[in-house]
Design a protein around this motif. Structure first.
Motif, PDB file in Angstrom:
ATOM      1  N   ALA A  44       0.826  -1.204   0.000  1.00  0.00           N
ATOM      2  CA  ALA A  44       0.000   0.000   0.000  1.00  0.00           C
ATOM      3  C   ALA A  44       0.861   1.255   0.000  1.00  0.00           C
ATOM      4  CB  ALA A  44      -0.929  -0.017   1.212  1.00  0.00           C
ATOM      5  N   MET A  45       1.927   1.226   0.810  1.00  0.00           N
ATOM      6  CA  MET A  45       2.797   2.394   0.863  1.00  0.00           C
ATOM      7  C   MET A  45       3.478   2.622  -0.479  1.00  0.00           C
ATOM      8  SD  MET A  45       4.540   2.132   4.619  1.00  0.00           S
ATOM      9  CE  MET A  45       5.659   3.505   4.408  1.00  0.00           C
ATOM     10  N   THR A  46       3.941   1.531  -1.095  1.00  0.00           N
ATOM     11  CA  THR A  46       4.595   1.676  -2.399  1.00  0.00           C
ATOM     12  C   THR A  46       3.632   2.294  -3.396  1.00  0.00           C
ATOM     13  OG1 THR A  46       5.852  -0.308  -1.920  1.00  0.00           O
ATOM     14  CG2 THR A  46       5.854   0.457  -4.195  1.00  0.00           C
ATOM     15  N   ALA A  47       2.391   1.785  -3.415  1.00  0.00           N
ATOM     16  CA  ALA A  47       1.417   2.317  -4.362  1.00  0.00           C
ATOM     17  C   ALA A  47       1.154   3.792  -4.107  1.00  0.00           C
ATOM     18  CB  ALA A  47       0.121   1.508  -4.261  1.00  0.00           C
ATOM     19  N   ALA A  48       0.955   4.130  -2.834  1.00  0.00           N
ATOM     20  CA  ALA A  48       0.646   5.519  -2.515  1.00  0.00           C
ATOM     21  C   ALA A  48       1.795   6.446  -2.892  1.00  0.00           C
ATOM     22  CB  ALA A  48       0.330   5.643  -1.017  1.00  0.00           C
ATOM     23  N   ILE A  49       3.021   6.040  -2.539  1.00  0.00           N
ATOM     24  CA  ILE A  49       4.169   6.895  -2.828  1.00  0.00           C
ATOM     25  C   ILE A  49       4.374   7.019  -4.336  1.00  0.00           C
ATOM     26  CG2 ILE A  49       6.675   7.102  -2.606  1.00  0.00           C
ATOM     27  CD1 ILE A  49       6.412   5.879   0.148  1.00  0.00           C
ATOM     28  N   ALA A  50       4.219   5.917  -5.052  1.00  0.00           N
ATOM     29  CA  ALA A  50       4.389   5.979  -6.508  1.00  0.00           C
ATOM     30  C   ALA A  50       3.375   6.943  -7.102  1.00  0.00           C
ATOM     31  CB  ALA A  50       4.224   4.589  -7.114  1.00  0.00           C
ATOM     32  N   TYR A  51       2.138   6.828  -6.627  1.00  0.00           N
ATOM     33  CA  TYR A  51       1.090   7.697  -7.162  1.00  0.00           C
ATOM     34  C   TYR A  51       1.396   9.170  -6.893  1.00  0.00           C
ATOM     35  CZ  TYR A  51      -3.413   9.866  -7.814  1.00  0.00           C
ATOM     36  OH  TYR A  51      -4.415  10.689  -8.227  1.00  0.00           O
ATOM     37  N   LEU A  52       1.803   9.468  -5.680  1.00  0.00           N
ATOM     38  CA  LEU A  52       2.113  10.858  -5.357  1.00  0.00           C
ATOM     39  C   LEU A  52       3.307  11.368  -6.154  1.00  0.00           C
ATOM     40  CD1 LEU A  52       1.499  10.903  -1.515  1.00  0.00           C
ATOM     41  CD2 LEU A  52       0.095  11.858  -3.324  1.00  0.00           C
ATOM     42  N   LEU A  53       4.279  10.503  -6.386  1.00  0.00           N
ATOM     43  CA  LEU A  53       5.436  10.937  -7.171  1.00  0.00           C
ATOM     44  C   LEU A  53       5.057  11.155  -8.627  1.00  0.00           C
ATOM     45  CD1 LEU A  53       8.359   8.844  -5.685  1.00  0.00           C
ATOM     46  CD2 LEU A  53       7.822  11.239  -5.339  1.00  0.00           C
ATOM     47  N   PHE A  54       4.119  10.373  -9.117  1.00  0.00           N
ATOM     48  CA  PHE A  54       3.634  10.640 -10.472  1.00  0.00           C
ATOM     49  C   PHE A  54       3.005  12.017 -10.560  1.00  0.00           C
ATOM     50  CE2 PHE A  54       4.605   7.343 -13.132  1.00  0.00           C
ATOM     51  CZ  PHE A  54       4.351   6.108 -12.584  1.00  0.00           C
ATOM     52  N   ARG A  55       2.207  12.308  -9.542  1.00  0.00           N
ATOM     53  CA  ARG A  55       1.579  13.628  -9.546  1.00  0.00           C
ATOM     54  C   ARG A  55       2.633  14.721  -9.512  1.00  0.00           C
ATOM     55  NH1 ARG A  55      -4.302  14.065  -7.267  1.00  0.00           N
ATOM     56  NH2 ARG A  55      -3.530  14.338  -5.166  1.00  0.00           N
ATOM     57  N   LEU A  56       3.690  14.459  -8.761  1.00  0.00           N
ATOM     58  CA  LEU A  56       4.760  15.453  -8.679  1.00  0.00           C
ATOM     59  C   LEU A  56       5.409  15.664 -10.037  1.00  0.00           C
ATOM     60  CD1 LEU A  56       6.674  17.222  -6.982  1.00  0.00           C
ATOM     61  CD2 LEU A  56       8.126  15.223  -6.745  1.00  0.00           C
ATOM     62  N   SER A  57       5.650  14.552 -10.743  1.00  0.00           N
ATOM     63  CA  SER A  57       6.372  14.672 -12.002  1.00  0.00           C
ATOM     64  C   SER A  57       5.580  15.469 -13.021  1.00  0.00           C
ATOM     65  CB  SER A  57       6.710  13.289 -12.551  1.00  0.00           C
ATOM     66  OG  SER A  57       5.535  12.657 -12.990  1.00  0.00           O
ATOM     67  N   ASP A  58       4.267  15.393 -12.940  1.00  0.00           N
ATOM     68  CA  ASP A  58       3.459  16.104 -13.904  1.00  0.00           C
ATOM     69  C   ASP A  58       2.937  17.401 -13.297  1.00  0.00           C
ATOM     70  OD1 ASP A  58       0.227  15.779 -15.354  1.00  0.00           O
ATOM     71  OD2 ASP A  58       2.064  16.453 -16.325  1.00  0.00           O
ATOM     72  N   SER A  59       3.798  18.171 -12.735  1.00  0.00           N
ATOM     73  CA  SER A  59       3.369  19.394 -12.083  1.00  0.00           C
ATOM     74  C   SER A  59       4.418  20.459 -12.294  1.00  0.00           C
ATOM     75  CB  SER A  59       3.212  19.153 -10.586  1.00  0.00           C
ATOM     76  OG  SER A  59       4.502  19.094 -10.001  1.00  0.00           O
ATOM     77  N   LYS A  60       4.143  21.611 -11.765  1.00  0.00           N
ATOM     78  CA  LYS A  60       5.076  22.728 -11.883  1.00  0.00           C
ATOM     79  C   LYS A  60       6.428  22.377 -11.276  1.00  0.00           C
ATOM     80  CE  LYS A  60       5.670  27.264  -9.923  1.00  0.00           C
ATOM     81  NZ  LYS A  60       5.244  28.168  -8.871  1.00  0.00           N
ATOM     82  N   ILE A  61       6.421  21.763 -10.094  1.00  0.00           N
ATOM     83  CA  ILE A  61       7.678  21.457  -9.417  1.00  0.00           C
ATOM     84  C   ILE A  61       8.428  20.363 -10.172  1.00  0.00           C
ATOM     85  CG2 ILE A  61       8.727  20.713  -7.260  1.00  0.00           C
ATOM     86  CD1 ILE A  61       7.376  23.339  -6.989  1.00  0.00           C
TER      87      ILE A  61
END
Lengths: 308, 593, 383
Positions: B183-200
């Motif tokens: 679950a943690m891996t999935a959550a972290i991966a998902y959040l990092l995806f969101r990060l990659s497709d963002s301003k930052i």
């Protein structure tokens, strides 16, 4: 002896001890600094080459003793020197050809990761070949030491001093007077211009690796003789400390590597002696970190800004 | 939701669909295969995966080589352990606390180190990693020294049983850990995806591509790098807490340099910057030693060999270093314009003097050209104005004398309203055309890391605006057909155009162009000249360096001539062309080739 | 995402699912019952781990020769490598606990690993007998699954301190440890007892395993003029300490624990440098024990030089095997109860009885001294 005399003798002793190990660091540091000067690569595997030099020196002693029974010390010394220097120079050349040359144009990070891979490989190859236990190095020279005013100096320490000094003077002459040496310096300044002058960068890089590895081999030989034992994980820590010394003195500068090595050895010895032995490595690493952050050009180095 | 609506939703959320698709097999595995040993190994792999994801942010996305990652893992583990042993802190509270502790240390280390150059940074982090490990080993009273800490509690969950709700703790059975880590891996991966497709995420990629250009385009380079470092450290802290709760006993020798290198190898093997790559690398390097147990003695040998071969033959890793991109369609909108004014000042340099007492004034809405022989100091002048170099004497002022530019960092100067292009073309070659331009909006928007990950309203609104206006700008300059192409694939002329568009995206009132038409054919040159005029027509002053007199003379309102660091002539083009000093120094007789 | 990447990721998922094709090991194969052996089998302590492995294996073979332990079942040894790394130790422990055919484990070797793994065995209700971990804290955790056939550091080190104070007459000592669980524990115990007896500890310092240069530390110690230097740790660093102190002219009495009791120490340091070194060792030299003579002979015929802990591993394995015989069924709880009930089990190192913590009772500590290039047994440590 009075308290002040005792304290002075203690200080002198620590300084001599530090100088001894510092000279070995300096020999290794030279290899780092020369390679970095020419191709801007931190050769992580260099520490393992040093360790290999120690093992080859030991192997020479084994072989000569097996063939000749009880060979004279001078023959042993020559044999150790020859085998370790030649073996390491060839190893350095091989590493450069196989692992670094294909990455000549790549980003620095790629080459650094490769050099870490090479260091792991070398370390383990030696462990598998020679066994994982410490190996003892037989006495080649008689263990003599002199005590002067509470300070003891051993014959081995004097030998290290003599050999290191000879090596460094020799290197300095080589780099300044010979054709190959001048080619190395030219490449270190500006590889492109040098190649336009007809200097082959490939040949220079090859020679730099061989020379640096040879010096590390001598350091390894002296190290093995001084401590009387070798182990496959000697390379890692000594390598890191020698790198610290190279950066401290100014990466790319040959006199810098020598000074850096000596200063680091002394600094480390004083810290270990007067503060705590447990934290010895922390001091060395702390120095490394401080130099890299606050004065990456080191003592004798130059700041090379990026061209916009 | 019916079938087609579900399909549409699935396609619209690529991150969720990927995470679910690739991790579902792992979630379903225990239903068919219950071997506890295998589950245990996979749980270990999962912890590695979390670590690899965290390091990937630092190394892959931000491009900062980090050789001391194990130290943050250790801090996380020890933080939870100490909180649990001394303060009875339960796992679920200890988990975020460990993340914060590791993040704090990461930030502390990053702040002084981040200025250090690439390969040196690697050694710096190595040094810090060892310092942390040895310190933990030596501070017996606090950390238990080499003995480590024992008696760490496992996580517990409320369970409904015959006696109602009770708190049941995990046991040596790996299954609950397996799901926790998954679950943690999935959550972290998902959040990092969101990060990659963002301003930052975009800013991080730009920094990795070309730090200098990114800074000149308004990205706060140091702060962004520190943010990436802090985020990566936070994730390592989380992994540490999980590890400690599973082992129930921790000691310093689990957190050595070899572990740092192992995690790095996982990131590199999978593909730097690639989130799935990091997870795959963790899987391969985590499972391999178990599969090859007979060859355990050769483990490190093979490991070294893998690293060497990977770097030589496939440095981009198994999956390559690309991230998911969003495709966008053009939208029409107006771009606002503004006015600018620069009052020149005297400046000089010591030693080699590229600038000797230069005076210059640029009025609002002017096109001023700077010409002169090679080595006259033109680019140095540009560098001083844009903050890449400092003057030793004199002042540079902007905005009617209100803002002093000398001494400011490039990012600040950009925010004041001065943007530039580069003589040697510094676009972000591996980003798309649209992303290159969008970087220009970085300093003009306000969302940060949390906004990016949590997709707050502010972030969404700003991103829409950024991408819309970027497209508009591309349309204005004639590149909107190529908006989604990789910048490195464009023709040279289009790349030069892109660089101008990127600079314009920063919203400057003064634009500095360093040899904007160098290397172009006559058609392209006149097209760029037209663009420059249009830029001026929008109220932006233009200050350019050029060598081609056929472009300079018709275009400029005023021409300034430099030689050997000094201004030797200034005035309208026709006057300057006839000035004997200029002819002697640079131009030659009209009619000369 | 490209086709290639999709393929790779799908393949990875397939590997995971493919492992589902492996059959789950069914409840105890009728024919085989297993005992685990975990030790550092690779890496720099491999030689010692292999020694333990050989000893345990001989015990299992001897048992099979004597006759089946349970009905038709054959006894088998499962060797696992923990690389003296606590993370690996826990992984190995999990593996053994998960295998229903395993009824007990001989392990581990290093105190840090044994301690880490002990929690796992406790939760898995599997009996654990360590041949060599001497750290006393392991048995104080209250795990009823933990047993030990060797003496502990809180017996060994105080014995050393008493010998140093009482027999050698040392009053001023310096103490060095190698910063490991074992070395530090030993040094701590020595320090405490020595001080309790009235001795003075002039300096306490630590070194790192793998370090080579001890000149600064030794120079410091030389000035303090200690009568004895106690070293808590394993032999490679001590060899260097001895040699370097000789070079520096540091003249003092050196003493260490069982970690330095290795022929390699004398070889590394050189016989004349090591001359006069004292060491405590768990138990007496097996070569002097009639009960061990046969084992020693057979071991040396097969494997060469006997390892320092081979005999302990043999005894540890036999404790489990004999308990299994008494239990009559390959049930972990039954075997565990029988091990706990062990009374006067005749091990080759002497009778084995366990106290309430699982520590073996009555294990002696021997004092040894290097003379003429070998460790010579002097006497059993008095209380």
């Amino acid at each position: 002896m009075s308290d002040a005399q005792v304290a002075a003798a203690l200080l002198a002793q620590q300084l001599i001890n530090g100088l001894t190990i510092g000279l070995v660091y300096a020999l290794i540091a030279l290899g780092y600094t020369m390679v970095y000067g020419v191709i801007q690569l931190i050769n992580f595997a260099h520490g393992e080459v040093f360790m290999l030099g120690a093992y080859l020196a030991l192997t020479a002693v084994w072989l000569l003793t097996a063939w000749l029974g009880a060979p004279p010390a001078i023959l042993l010394l020559c044999g150790m020197f020859a085998l370790s220097v030649v073996g390491c120079a060839l190893t350095g050349r091989l590493i450069e050809r196989v692992a670094y040359r294909p990455l000549r144009g790549s980003p620095k990070l790629t080459a650094l990761i490769t050099s870490i891979g090479v260091s792991f490989f070398l370390q383990n190859a030696v462990m598998l070949l020679y066994g994982s236990r410490e190996q003892s190095v037989p006495e080649v020279l008689p263990m003599v030491s002199w005590e002067v005013g509470g300070v003891s100096v051993s014959g081995m320490q004097l030998l290290i001093l003599a050999v290191s000094a000879a090596m460094m003077v020799g290197l300095d002459r080589f780099v300044r007077r010979t054709r190959t040496g001048k080619a190395m310096r030219a490449c270190a300044e500006n590889t492109e211009a040098a190649s336009l002058m007809g200097i082959s960068p490939d040949a220079v890089i090859r020679n730099t690796f061989m020379l640096g590895s040879g010096l590390a081999a001598v350091g390894g030989m002296l190290f093995a003789m001084n401590y009387g034992s070798v182990s496959f994980h000697d390379g890692y820590l000594a390598g890191l400390k020698a790198f610290t010394a190279a950066v401290f003195g100014g990466i790319g500068s040959i006199p810098g590597a020598m000074i850096g090595g000596i200063l680091l050895g002394v600094f480390e010895g004083l810290a270990a002696g007067y503060l705590s032995s447990e934290w010895k490595d922390v001091f060395a690493f702390g120095l490394l970190v401080c130099v890299l952050i606050f004065r990456p050009s080191g003592i004798l180095g130059e700041n090379l800004p990026e061209k916009v | 939701m019916n079938g087609s609506a579900l399909k549409a939703w699935w396609r619209k959320h690529p991150f969720i669909s990927q995470v679910v698709t690739y991790l579902a097999p792992f979630a379903l595995l225990p239903l068919v295969h219950r071997n506890p040993y295998h589950l245990d190994v996979l749980t270990g792999v999962g912890i590695y995966a979390i670590l690899a994801l965290g390091l990937n942010v630092i190394v892959g996305t931000a491009g900062l080589l980090h050789l001391g990652y194990a130290a943050f893992f250790a801090i996380g583990a020890y933080s939870y352990a100490l909180l649990n042993i001394h303060a009875d802190c339960p796992f679920w509270l200890g988990l975020p606390a460990s993340g914060v502790a590791a993040m704090a240390l990461g930030t502390l280390i990053a702040v002084p180190s981040i200025r250090v150059r690439g390969d040196y940074l690697a050694i710096t982090t190595l040094g810090f990693g060892e310092i942390v490990r040895i310190t933990v080993n030596n501070l017996d009273e606090w950390t238990g020294g080499p003995n480590g800490l024992l008696g760490i509690d496992r996580p517990s969950l409320p369970m409904h049983g015959p006696d109602g709700w009770t708190l049941r703790s995990f046991s040596v059975d790996p299954l609950p850990y397996y799901y926790l880590v998954l679950a943690m891996t999935a959550a972290i991966a998902y959040l990092l995806f969101r990060l990659s497709d963002s301003k930052i995420g975009r800013a991080l990629t730009a920094i990795r591509e070309d730090e200098l250009a990114a800074g000149c385009m308004g990205v706060p380079v140091l702060r962004t790098k520190i943010t990436a470092f802090a985020l990566g450290s936070f994730i390592a802290g989380l992994a540490g807490a999980v590890y400690a709760s599973k082992q129930t006993i921790i000691s310093p020798d689990s957190f050595d340099f070899v572990l740092s290198v192992l995690i790095l190898a996982m990131v590199v093997l999978g593909g730097m910057g690639n989130i799935w790559g990091a997870a795959l690398g963790a899987f391969v390097l985590g499972v391999l030693p178990e599969v090859l147990r007979e060859f355990a003695a050769y483990r490190m040998l093979l490991f070294g060999l893998i690293m060497i071969l990977m770097m030589i033959f496939r440095p981009q890793g198994i999956l390559g270093g690309q991230l998911i991109r969003r495709e966008l369609r053009p939208v029409r909108r107006e771009v606002s314009d503004g006015a600018a004014e620069v009052k020149g000042a005297s400046k000089s340099y010591g030693g080699v003097a590229p600038l000797k007492n230069m005076d210059l004034v640029i009025h609002a809405g002017e096109i001023v050209s700077l010409i002169g022989p090679n080595g006259a100091g033109k680019t140095s002048f540009f560098n001083c104005v844009t903050g890449l170099a400092r003057i030793d004497a004199g002042r540079i002022a902007f905005d009617g004398g209100r803002v002093r530019l000398d001494g400011l960092a490039p990012e600040r100067i950009l925010r004041a309203g001065v943007a530039r292009t580069f003589q040697n073309l510094r676009i972000f070659r591996n980003m798309t055309v649209l992303e290159n331009v969008a970087i220009g909006y970085h300093s003009r928007t306000r969302s940060g890391l949390l906004d990016a990950i949590l997709r707050t309203r502010r972030h969404r609104v700003e991103e829409m605006k950024t991408l819309r206006e970027s497209l508009e700008l591309l349309g204005w300059i004639g590149l909107n057909e190529q908006a989604n192409e990789i910048a490195g694939c464009l023709s040279y002329g289009d790349q030069k155009r892109l660089e101008i568009a990127r600079a314009l995206a920063c919203g400057p009132r003064l634009l500095l162009l360093d040899e904007p038409v160098a290397g172009m054919n006559p058609t392209e040159k006149s097209a760029i000249s037209a663009v420059i005029r249009r830029i001026r027509d929008r109220g932006i002053s233009v200050f350019l360096i050029e060598h081609d007199m056929k472009v300079v003379m018709p275009l400029s309102d005023r021409v300034v001539v430099m030689d050997d660091g000094r201004k030797i002539a200034e005035g309208p083009p026709d006057k300057v062309q006839c000035d004997p000093r200029v002819i002697a120094a640079y131009l030659g007789e009209p009619g000369d080739a | 995402m490209t086709l290639f990447r999709r393929a790779v990721l799908t393949a990875a998922a397939a590997v995971v699912l493919g492992s589902a094709a492996q059959p789950v090991p069914a409840a105890a194969e009728e024919r085989v019952v297993r005992i685990g052996l975990v030790a550092p089998l690779t890496g720099d302590q491999a030689y010692i781990g292999q020694g333990c492995l050989n000893g345990a294996r001989m015990a299992v073979e001897d048992a099979n020769v004597r006759g089946p332990v349970f009905g038709q079942a054959r006894l088998e040894l499962v060797p696992l490598d923990d690389q003296h790394n606590p993370t690996q130790a826990v992984l190995a422990a999990n593996k053994l606990v998960a295998d229903p055919t395993v009824i007990g484990v001989v392990g581990h070797f290093n105190s840090s690993c044994t301690k880490a793994a002990s929690a796992i065995y406790h939760e898995g209700r599997m009996v654990q007998v360590t041949p060599a971990s001497t750290n006393p804290e392991i048995s104080r955790q209250g795990f009823d699954t933990f047993f030990r056939v060797c003496a502990t550091d809180d017996v060994q080190a105080p014995a050393a301190a008493r010998y140093a104070y009482g027999r050698l007459g040392a009053r001023r000592a310096a103490i060095i440890d190698d910063q490991t669980t074992y070395g530090k524990g030993l040094a701590d115990q020595f320090e405490k007892t020595f001080k309790d007896l009235g001795g003075e500890v002039l300096r306490r310092d630590g070194i790192t395993q793998g370090e080579k240069d001890f000149a600064p530390l030794l120079t410091r110690i030389k000035v303090l003029k200690p009568e004895l230097v106690f070293y808590g740790g394993v032999y490679p660093e001590l060899a260097l300490l001895l040699k370097q102190s000789r070079k520096l002219g540091l003249k003092t009495q050196w003493m260490g624990g069982d970690g330095i009791y290795e022929a390699s120490l004398i070889q590394l340091a050189g016989p004349d440098v090591a001359e006069g070194l004292y060491a405590t060792m768990l138990g007496v030299d097996p070569k002097t024990l009639p009960s061990a003579a046969d084992f020693v002979k057979r071991y040396e015929a097969r494997h060469g030089e006997i390892g320092s802990f081979s005999t302990y591993a043999y005894d540890a394995a036999n404790v489990i095997i004999e308990a299994a015989r008494r239990a009559g069924a390959p049930d972990r709880q039954a075997v565990l109860s029988e091990v706990r009930a062990t009374k006067d089990h005749s091990g080759i190192l002497g009778p084995v009885n366990f106290d309430e913590n699982g520590d073996v009772v009555g294990r002696s500590v021997g004092i040894y001294r290097v003379a003429d290039g070998k460790f010579r047994f002097l006497e059993e440590a008095g209380s």
